[in-house]
Structures are given as C-alpha cells and as structure tokens.
Design an enzyme around this catalytic site. Sequence first.
Site, short mmCIF file in Angstrom:
data_model
loop_
_atom_site.label_atom_id
_atom_site.label_comp_id
_atom_site.label_asym_id
_atom_site.label_seq_id
_atom_site.Cartn_x
_atom_site.Cartn_y
_atom_site.Cartn_z
N SER A 1 0.81 -1.22 0.00
CA SER A 1 0.00 0.00 0.00
C SER A 1 0.84 1.27 0.00
CB SER A 1 -0.93 0.01 1.22
OG SER A 1 -0.17 -0.01 2.41
N ASP B 1 -7.65 -8.24 10.14
CA ASP B 1 -6.30 -8.58 9.68
C ASP B 1 -5.36 -8.67 10.88
OD1 ASP B 1 -4.28 -9.22 7.90
OD2 ASP B 1 -3.83 -7.15 7.38
#
Length: 639
Positions: free
Chosen positions: A362, A472
Amino acid sequence: MTTTQTFSQELIVAIEQNDINKVRKLHSKKRITRQNIVAFDGFGQSPITAAVKNNNEEILDLLLQLCITLKADINNRDKNGFTALHQAVYYEDKILMKLLQYDNINVDVQNEDYNTPIHYFCQKFKYPSCQEPFQLFIQKGVNVNAQNKNGETPLHKAIFNNYVRLILVNLLLKNGANVNLVTMNQESPLHYAVRLGREDLVSVLLKAGADVDFVGTKDKKTPYELAIDEGSKEMIARIKKYKVLFQWLQEHDLEQYKDAFLKEEIFYDEISEMNEAMVDKMGFSKGHRLRIIKLITNLANENKEKKPKTPEVIAEEDPSPPDTPDISGLRHSLHTLRHIGEVNIIKHEELEYTDKLGSGSSGKVYKGLYKGKEVAIKVLKSMTEAREIDEFKKEFQIMSAIRSKHVVHFYGAVLQPKLCMVMENCIRGSLYHVMNDEKLDIGWDKTFRFATEAARGIACLHMWEPMIVHRDLKSLNLLVNDKWEVKVCDFGLSRFNTGSNLETLVKMRGTFAYCAPEVYFGEQFSARSDVYSMGMILWELVTRCINGRYERPFSEFKNLQHDFQIIIQTAKRNLRPTIPKACPVSFSQLIQDCWDPSSENRPTCSDIVRRLAEIENEYRMNTQLWNSYIVPLPKSQDN
C-alpha cells in the site's frame, strides 16, 4: 521580442493549458526548432520548465524526444544561469527523474551563484522518495562536494531542508560528501546543525568525523561553543564526548584511527574496557597495537584507583522551545464520515521525514517529526481509482474514531501533494519482529504482558460503539513501543460492524494463516473471527517463550507451502499449529478455545484478558515449575 521568443511564448501557453494536441500541431508544422524549444522568456521560463512546473509527464516526454531529434541543448541557461534541471528539483520526483535520465543532462552546471542543481535538490526537495532521484544524480557523476559562492556544499544545504534533511544528510555522507568542507565564514555543516538545534543531525555529522574545533569567522566560535550558547545539555554532552576522544587520540599520535573509534562508537570512557580482540578488529598497525594496549592497561589501572574520568558536562538551562495530487472532494467527504469526532488534516509542510522504516503493497512508511514529536508517516501509493480512495477513507474513519492507549495514536492525514497517514511511532517495531529477535529473552513475564495488552487492544475495538472488527489481526499488526507496550495498528481492512458493512464483512481478508474457518465458508466476519486470530498470536507467544525461538504458525507442516493451502486445511480438516508439549494445560486450553472451529464456542477478548490474569496468577504461584517448562531449542537457520 524576437521571433524565437514569440513562438517560444506561444508554445509555453499551449503547455500551460495542457494542450498536447496543440503542441503536436506546432511540431507537425515544423515551428518547433532547436532554439525555441529551450529558449527562456523574460520571466525565466522555457517550454521544458513550463512542462516541469505543470507536472505534465506526457508533454515533457514529447519535448525531451524533440530535444534529441533537434539536437537541442537541454542545459541552456536563463539570464541568472538556471537550467531546467535547477528548476525541476522543486517539483514532483517523477518529473525530476525524467530529466535526470536524459542522456545529455549536465548535473554539475552552475548558476551565477555557483549553485548546482544538487544544491537546490538538497535544500528544497520535499518528498521522502528522494533516494531514487539522488541515486540518479550519483549515477550521472554529480559532484557532491561542489561549493557555491558562499562556499556551501550540498551537505550545508541539506541541513536547511524542512522535509527530508536527515535522509539527505545520510545519503550525501554515504556517497562521499566531505563533512569538513567550510563556507567563506569558515563554518562547517556541524556549525549549521548546532545553530539549528538538531541533536540528531549533530550526532550523524559527528559519527562521520566532523571536526569539533573549527572556529567560524561569523561568531568566532567552535560548534561546541555554539552548543553552549544554544543551551542544549544533550548536544553539549554529545559534542564533548567526541571532543575529549579526539584530544586523547591527538595527544597519543593516534589520530589516524579516529574513524575506527567512531565506527565502533568507543569514546574515552570506554577505552579502558577494550580488549585485544577489539584492538585487532580496529586494524591497528603492529607498532600502534602495542602502544594502544599499554594505554588501555594504564587507563584501566587508573580507573581502579579512582572513579572513571568523564567528560565535563556544563549544566545549562533547558533551551526554550522555538517560538498528493489534489483529490477532488476528498477533504469534504472526510468531514462527512460518520462515527468520528475531530477530522485532523495535516499540512505537508508540518512534517519532516527522517528515515525509511519499510514498504509494502500500500505504500512506504517513514520515521519523521510532527510538531516536535517522533511519528511514523505512511505514504500511500498514488490513488487513482475510486476503490482506492474509498479504502483510504475507511481506514481514516477507523483511525480517527478510536482513541485508546492500547491502539496506535493517529495524528491525522495529509492530502496534498501525496496521501499520508501520520501516527505514533513504536520504535521496537512489530510484535512479530520482537519475537524474531533471538537475542531477546522472552520469558513468561513478557509473554503474559504482550498477550494481555494485545487482547485488551482488540477488546477495545470490539467494545467500541459501533463495534470495530480488525479483520487482519496478526503479530505484524501489533506494534511495541519503547516501554514494551503493545498497541494495535493497521486498520486498512478494519470495518465498523454495522448494517451498511454486512456485504464487506463476508469477504475473505487478512493473512490466511490467521484467518478463521467461517470466513473461508463465506460467513460474516465477526468479533469472534478476530478471536481466532488472537489464538494464533497466543500460540506464537507461548511457543517463542518455551522454545526460545520464533516459529511461524503451521511451519511444522512442510507440505503446506502457500497461505491458501493453510486456510483450506484449517477450514475443512480442522488443522491447527502444534502446541508445545511443555505448555501448561490452562494456557493450552485458552489457545484451543480461541481457535475452536465454531465461532460461537470461542471466548470474547474480554474473556481472554480475564483468563490470562488467572493463568498469570497460576504462574506467579508456581514460578519455578513454570520456568522449568522453558527448554530452548537450537537456533533456527530459517524461520
């Protein structure tokens, strides 16, 4: 105005309007010539610099190709000696790199003040991606020790960069910058750093061998004397350590070994503790080896008779504190997000990047400064799709909503020139990296502390209104600060558990080794799914404690090479990591309850916190027995 200048102005207007078709049309009519493509107007602008300032890569590519075809001199200078490269260092890294990749670019061209492009790059470049263009400068053979009319080098200039100064200083030093070149006022970069009051910069320059005895003609003072004026006790003490070491080396004709002492970070106080192996490692010649060993022995004998001699530290009062692409509608949309209070938008100018911490899919993460506090800055990759913008908004929403000592503190976001998330910096890194450090003794005390604080952090999310599910959770997403406190982070996949998010909550997300079986079967991701992941983390901790080394979940199953194989085996065949045989029954049962196949049978995170307290009390009552369970395995060659 000449015909060349008139046409050049027409071309510049087309470029400023981003009208590439008109630029192509002018070219097709053969009106773009070798002269006018690089000609500067009365305002110091050329077609090339107009494309640079307008951040138009497509037009710049076309113009650079025309320069090659027409054999135009891209190094043409305006009336003040500035070239396109001088001006490009103020703008986007992609634009700058296109110029640096041009074959005939001159990276050492000087303007009237003898400043080269790298002088301005080191002072003005704003982006943490400075390593890439800097490396191109180096590949082009740039002179990193070029001096302008005032005698300033790029290293002097980097001290004044408000965004990436520490990164640039380190890059310059690693690539041959002379730390002791002085200006016309006899001031070295160390003078500049001291006057700026930056102890971190002072430390880097001293380690690079900065001379502490240069007397500047401006103030008639050495860096040490300037530090006293600044009133910084830390800076005074640090410079004094180096000063005492350098004086001692000079007194004993050992100055040539200064770099060896600095590399090993051995100062005067530590010399008496050196042994012969360390002396050999530092590369002393045969004659000097005998002398240094004798000096070490003499110092050691002196220290037995009296307290170690320490550098004088002058007590002074503490110094007074010193008085993305534009994404349309994003600022407004952040203010309309639900479930959050204050929306903090940070200006890019308020940040300074000091070091790169890592990178991922990311974006990149940097260590930096924000309002005097050390922070972590997550610079996100260019976001051009609506889905990517939506993901950013959701992470911003979660981070802004929750405030807890068990969750990484979120300071705010930068929207321009690049999207950034600014948050608390936990200097020990992730729990995963802490467990992987085989030098670190992780016994039952640390195991219970890490486990309890992680569980409290997730419990905090689950008790929030509305509830937040992490989705996550893994040891990589639990950070450890300097006080060994564990904090939950990385909410890129997290969601509020509300009706509007039900569709998202059934999507399989997160690392599969930590992923609950029900998610594989398409069921809704719930708080109990996070509990399953928590069970994996408890397994990691207890295994690290008992075995004395880190083991990845499922690493004992050599046939499972990929994450997707693991999720299939855990969901369909109820496979779980092997709990160490020496694990106490109560701890083993807690782990098994957390990763129970049925989400309904799993405890809540609040239950985990309570049960961990009970198990820890059991340990306190039987410390010797529990410690006997710890039988370290041989060090692993591959985790």
